[in-house]
Scaffold this active site. Structure first.
Site, PDB file in Angstrom:
ATOM      1  N   VAL A  50      49.326  33.934  40.515  1.00 27.27           N
ATOM      2  CA  VAL A  50      48.877  35.326  40.477  1.00 27.27           C
ATOM      3  C   VAL A  50      48.965  35.946  41.869  1.00 27.27           C
ATOM      4  O   VAL A  50      49.310  37.125  42.018  1.00 27.27           O
ATOM      5  CB  VAL A  50      47.432  35.419  39.932  1.00 27.27           C
ATOM      6  CG1 VAL A  50      46.913  36.857  40.014  1.00 27.27           C
ATOM      7  CG2 VAL A  50      47.379  34.929  38.486  1.00 27.27           C
ATOM      8  N   CYS A  51      48.683  35.169  42.894  1.00 29.24           N
ATOM      9  CA  CYS A  51      48.598  35.695  44.259  1.00 29.24           C
ATOM     10  C   CYS A  51      49.855  36.430  44.720  1.00 29.24           C
ATOM     11  O   CYS A  51      49.752  37.528  45.287  1.00 29.24           O
ATOM     12  CB  CYS A  51      48.232  34.585  45.234  1.00 29.24           C
ATOM     13  SG  CYS A  51      46.585  33.888  44.945  1.00 29.24           S
TER      14      CYS A  51
END
Length: 211
Positions: A50-51
């Site tokens: 996700v980062c």
């Protein structure tokens, strides 16, 4: 932990990567005092899933922040060497090549602790060894810090929940509108919409206009 809203943002000086290429050892948010508002955001770890979507999303909108006089700064519990490696990994390989705003290294986890976003907690075990209960990474915290160094807005998401960069811009607009015109910003306000005077009469007039 007590909320940081309305208080001076915690101080720190640490290593960071600038412009995706340069490592410095004494990065501090103090450099923006009196000059720029700051969006300071935390993400859990480099080389995750996700980062990179969040870091690229901030870079995609960096011109919107810059024209508002806002500095964007990211931070995770990784080292500056890890940041540098990820910044030099192509986007199609899961990297964040092309991200130019500063990435702060919080390898000691002290900054995450000061801002109240550390997911894990360190405590001594039965033998007196310090161990981490929970994940030793930062939640997805985001802080809007004004030119005086005061925290004016924060949002903290759990690890699986990515943030909205557009919402960060909206809140910047709301703060800057209030500072320029003295008008407060109601629910779902966005730039160009009607704000209101901070009085009972002003609220009543605003609500009647929405019907």
């Amino acid at each position: 932990m007590r909320s940081l809203i309305g208080r001076q943002a915690p101080k720190f000086k640490t290593a960071a990567v600038l412009n995706g290429t340069e490592i410095v050892q004494d990065f501090s948010l103090d450099q923006y005092l009196g000059k720029k508002d700051v969006i300071f955001f935390f993400y859990p770890m480099d080389f995750t899933f996700v980062c990179p979507t969040e870091l690229h999303a901030f870079q995609d909108k960096i011109d919107e922040f810059e024209k508002r006089g806002v500095a964007v700064v990211g931070c995770s519990v990784d080292s500056e060497q890890s940041h540098w490696a990820w910044l030099n990994t192509p986007k199609n390989q899961g990297g964040i090549q092309g991200v130019k705003y500063p990435l702060v290294a919080d390898f000691s986890k002290e900054i995450s602790e000061k801002f109240g976003v550390l997911a894990g907690k360190y405590a001594p075990d039965a033998e007196g060894n310090w161990v981490c209960e929970g994940a030793p990474v930062a939640y997805r915290g985001l802080f809007l810090i004004d030119k005086k160094g005061v925290v004016r807005h924060c949002v903290i998401n759990d690890l699986p929940l990515g943030r909205s960069v557009d919402e960060a811009i909206r809140v910047v607009d709301a703060l800057q509108h209030f500072e320029e015109f003295g008008e407060v910003c109601p629910a779902n306000w966005s730039k160009g919409k009607t704000a209101l005077k901070d009085t009972h009469e002003g609220v009543a007039n605003y609500l009647s206009e929405q019907k």
